[in-house]
Design an enzyme around this catalytic site. Structure first.
Site, PDB file in Angstrom:
ATOM      1  N   LYS A 132      -1.950   2.060   9.517  1.00 19.78           N
ATOM      2  CA  LYS A 132      -2.272   1.019   8.532  1.00 19.78           C
ATOM      3  C   LYS A 132      -1.028   0.203   8.203  1.00 19.78           C
ATOM      4  CE  LYS A 132      -6.003   3.553   6.276  1.00 19.78           C
ATOM      5  NZ  LYS A 132      -6.581   4.015   5.002  1.00 19.78           N
TER       6      LYS A 132
ATOM      7  N   VAL B 239     -16.711  -8.566  -6.099  1.00 16.17           N
ATOM      8  CA  VAL B 239     -18.059  -9.102  -5.889  1.00 16.17           C
ATOM      9  C   VAL B 239     -19.097  -8.204  -6.571  1.00 16.17           C
ATOM     10  CG1 VAL B 239     -19.794  -9.718  -4.165  1.00 16.17           C
ATOM     11  CG2 VAL B 239     -17.362 -10.051  -3.637  1.00 16.17           C
TER      12      VAL B 239
ATOM     13  N   ARG C 267      -8.278  -7.488  -8.950  1.00 14.97           N
ATOM     14  CA  ARG C 267      -9.121  -8.670  -9.183  1.00 14.97           C
ATOM     15  C   ARG C 267     -10.491  -8.199  -9.663  1.00 14.97           C
ATOM     16  NH1 ARG C 267      -9.410  -7.394  -3.657  1.00 14.97           N
ATOM     17  NH2 ARG C 267     -11.507  -6.769  -3.072  1.00 14.97           N
TER      18      ARG C 267
ATOM     19  N   ARG D  40     -26.221  -7.855  -1.235  1.00 11.60           N
ATOM     20  CA  ARG D  40     -25.592  -9.156  -0.988  1.00 11.60           C
ATOM     21  C   ARG D  40     -26.445  -9.929   0.018  1.00 11.60           C
ATOM     22  NH1 ARG D  40     -19.055  -8.356  -0.368  1.00 11.60           N
ATOM     23  NH2 ARG D  40     -18.776  -6.785  -2.006  1.00 11.60           N
TER      24      ARG D  40
ATOM     25  N   LYS E 257       0.825  -1.217   0.000  1.00 14.43           N
ATOM     26  CA  LYS E 257       0.000   0.000   0.000  1.00 14.43           C
ATOM     27  C   LYS E 257       0.860   1.268   0.000  1.00 14.43           C
ATOM     28  CE  LYS E 257      -2.991  -3.063   0.064  1.00 14.43           C
ATOM     29  NZ  LYS E 257      -3.598  -3.510  -1.191  1.00 14.43           N
TER      30      LYS E 257
ATOM     31  N   ASN F 117      -7.324  -2.650  -6.094  1.00 13.50           N
ATOM     32  CA  ASN F 117      -7.604  -4.079  -5.994  1.00 13.50           C
ATOM     33  C   ASN F 117      -7.410  -4.722  -7.358  1.00 13.50           C
ATOM     34  OD1 ASN F 117      -8.406  -3.826  -3.234  1.00 13.50           O
ATOM     35  ND2 ASN F 117     -10.335  -2.984  -3.949  1.00 13.50           N
TER      36      ASN F 117
HETATM   37  C1  MV4 Z   1      -9.530   5.076   6.271  1.00 12.23           C
HETATM   38  C2  MV4 Z   1     -10.677   5.517   6.980  1.00 12.23           C
HETATM   39  C3  MV4 Z   1     -10.666   6.791   7.463  1.00 12.23           C
HETATM   40  N1  MV4 Z   1      -9.583   7.579   7.283  1.00 12.23           N
HETATM   41  N2  MV4 Z   1      -8.493   5.900   6.120  1.00 12.23           N
HETATM   42  C4  MV4 Z   1     -10.753   0.540   5.627  1.00 12.23           C
HETATM   43  C5  MV4 Z   1     -10.559  -0.326   4.418  1.00 12.23           C
HETATM   44  C6  MV4 Z   1      -9.441   0.274   3.694  1.00 12.23           C
HETATM   45  N3  MV4 Z   1      -9.505   0.075   2.286  1.00 12.23           N
HETATM   46  C7  MV4 Z   1      -9.513   1.724   4.044  1.00 12.23           C
HETATM   47  N4  MV4 Z   1     -10.302   1.809   5.250  1.00 12.23           N
HETATM   48  C8  MV4 Z   1     -10.476   2.994   5.867  1.00 12.23           C
HETATM   49  N5  MV4 Z   1      -9.460   3.853   5.728  1.00 12.23           N
HETATM   50  C9  MV4 Z   1      -8.529   7.114   6.619  1.00 12.23           C
HETATM   51  N6  MV4 Z   1      -7.451   7.909   6.474  1.00 12.23           N
HETATM   52  C10 MV4 Z   1     -11.739   4.626   7.121  1.00 12.23           C
HETATM   53  C11 MV4 Z   1     -11.628   3.349   6.578  1.00 12.23           C
HETATM   54  C12 MV4 Z   1     -12.767   2.510   6.787  1.00 12.23           C
HETATM   55  C13 MV4 Z   1     -13.574   2.086   5.742  1.00 12.23           C
HETATM   56  C14 MV4 Z   1     -13.323   2.424   4.419  1.00 12.23           C
HETATM   57  C15 MV4 Z   1     -14.138   1.984   3.391  1.00 12.23           C
HETATM   58  C16 MV4 Z   1     -15.246   1.201   3.684  1.00 12.23           C
HETATM   59  C17 MV4 Z   1     -15.505   0.854   4.967  1.00 12.23           C
HETATM   60  C18 MV4 Z   1     -14.693   1.295   6.003  1.00 12.23           C
HETATM   61  C19 MV4 Z   1     -14.991   0.937   7.309  1.00 12.23           C
HETATM   62  C20 MV4 Z   1     -14.202   1.348   8.325  1.00 12.23           C
HETATM   63  C21 MV4 Z   1     -13.074   2.134   8.078  1.00 12.23           C
END
Ligand code: MV4
Length: 443
Positions: free
Chosen positions: A156, A293, A290, A334, A115, A288
């Site tokens: 992260k 869904v 791939r 879903r 990432k 991503n």
């Molecule tokens: C974040 C965020 C808030 N702020 N980054 C979770 C999955 C990953 N792809 C990125 N994610 C998140 N990153 C920052 N800087 C909140 C999430 C996140 C989230 C993002 C997309 C869909 C659902 C989520 C559920 C919880 C947190």
């Protein structure tokens, strides 16, 4: 290419087999001992049992799948989603066996799996990033970055993604506590302790762009999907297009997404994921590599078979789709085998099954009457995808279709009622929902 092995199960294996048949390709199914009665085994031209129920000894076991590929004489492998779909080693071994991997190159999978590297490329092409660390952080670096961007921040894992390896912290004390834990967790889970820091965005929307890219540098962006209705990083409802996005912004984002894909030499179908705040500001999250869904909502508004194009691209065909006409709105629900109260999986035997139909209704499923849903894999039973000329029409059609659904059997519970609740809510209908909506709805 004459035959294709589908290294997956469930609805996506069925989805891929259907397109292969339309393209005149012979299909090879693989299955675990728990899946001998699965629909994909019945539909494939030939099927091979590759191991016991545990995914680690079947759908995730590379040597067993490669053996099945050799024994069956398949020319190519479609990995579906999940399992080995984004595993660079698997893609590499398929290639080294002289077979075609339907997906991006191992090098590209490796890049987007990191990432931090993906964010560096995003920055280079001018995609907006969340304020945070540039590259991986150590203890001192993390504290400095967090002070600069302000709390809350999110830690992260570089090797995480899709919600795996992420932690929110609200102040310096918590950061000092959680950072070593996050690094240790990342090392154990991914064999890579690197973490990075971002400012934590409050209640954003999840918006992702679908791309198709061929081997000759042609990239087509097929618009966005909004996937904000989720629980614990499991998406529940997705739609296309997003009503929160103006055409000008969409076009600007599509240009940047195309640049990103060209920069990394992306090949095949892929998704570039963003968070979007209330002021239509986008922040790149990850790519991503791939099919996802939720790909049918894009198919429903563009009329383009994404699986067919994945396969054509892998065979070396050029992307020759002129203008893509987008029409109307599509929403996917879903349908999962889960307890409506606890959200825990509730597999069982399908004793009664009635599925809706009619104008603008599509169902992708591996269910049939008499099928026993095994407890070993994810709980997705069916995807209901409804099209409408307006978003309101798509919502009403979904509700009509959900009311027709009847999936019942001993021990089998579904989230059909949950979907009715969300689709009937004012927030969803007005498009004011965000990634925390389900949590708030259940309070
Ligand atoms: C974040 C965020 C808030 N702020 N980054 C979770 C999955 C990953 N792809 C990125 N994610 C998140 N990153 C920052 N800087 C909140 C999430 C996140 C989230 C993002 C997309 C869909 C659902 C989520 C559920 C919880 C947190």
């Amino acid at each position: 290419m004459q035959s294709l092995l589908i290294a997956n199960r469930g609805e996506i294996a069925v989805r891929v087999i259907r397109t292969c048949k339309e393209m005149g390709l012979k299909t090879i199914g693989i299955y675990s001992e728990a899946d001998s009665n699965s629909l994909h085994v019945k539909l494939a031209d030939m099927s091979l049992c590759i191991g016991p129920a545990e995914a680690s000894k079947s759908y995730l076991d590379i040597p067993r799948i490669i053996s099945a590929l050799e024994v069956s004489g398949g020319d190519a492998v479609h990995p579906g989603y999940g399992f080995l779909s984004e595993n660079p080693k698997f893609a590499e071994i398929v290639r080294a066996s002289g077979k075609v991997f339907v997906g991006p190159s191992p090098e590209t999978l490796e890049l987007i799996g990191d990432k931090i590297r993906a964010k560096e490329v995003a920055q280079r092409v001018g995609l907006p990033l969340v304020p945070g660390s540039e590259g991986p952080v150590d203890f001192q670096g993390a504290i400095e970055v967090a002070k600069k961007v302000g709390y809350p921040v999110v830690i992260k894992a570089a090797a995480g993604g899709g919600g795996r390896g992420i932690r929110v912290v609200h102040n310096e004390k918590e950061l000092r506590e959680k950072l070593p834990l996050a690094m240790e967790e990342a090392r154990v889970a991914f064999g890579d302790p690197r973490v990075y820091i971002e400012k934590y965005l409050i209640n954003p929307k999840h918006i992702e762009f679908q791309v198709l890219a061929d081997k000759y540098g042609n990239v087509l962006v097929l618009g966005e999907r909004e996937c904000s209705i989720q629980r614990r990083h499991q998406k529940l409802i997705e739609e296309a297009p997003s009503i929160s996005l103006k055409e000008e912004k969409r076009e600007q984002m599509e240009r940047l997404v195309a640049e990103f894909c060209k920069e990394i030499g992306y090949e095949g179908a892929g998704t570039v994921e963003f968070l979007m705040d209330e002021d239509e500001n986008f922040y790149f999250m990850e790519m991503n590599g791939r099919i996802q869904v939720e790909h049918p909502v894009t198919e429903m508004i563009t009329g383009i078979d994404l699986i067919a194009w994945q396969i054509r691209i892998a065979m070396g065909e050029r992307l020759e789709i002129g203008e893509i006409n987008r029409r109307g709105y599509a929403i996917e629900c879903r349908i999962n085998a889960e307890d409506p109260n606890t959200f825990l999986p509730s597999p069982g035997k399908v004793e009664e099954l009635y599925m809706p139909g009619g104008f603008g209704v599509r169902i992708d499923t591996h269910l049939y009457c008499g099928y026993s849903v095994p407890p070993f894999y994810d709980s997705l039973l069916a995807k209901l995808i409804c099209w409408g000329s307006t978003r309101d029409e798509a919502i009403k059609r979904c509700l009509r279709a959900l009311n027709e659904f009847n999936i019942s059997g001993q021990g089998l519970k579904t989230n059909v009622e949950f979907h009715k609740r969300v689709l009937s809510s004012r927030e969803f209908q007005q498009g004011k929902h965000h990634i925390k909506f389900v949590e708030e709805l259940l309070l």
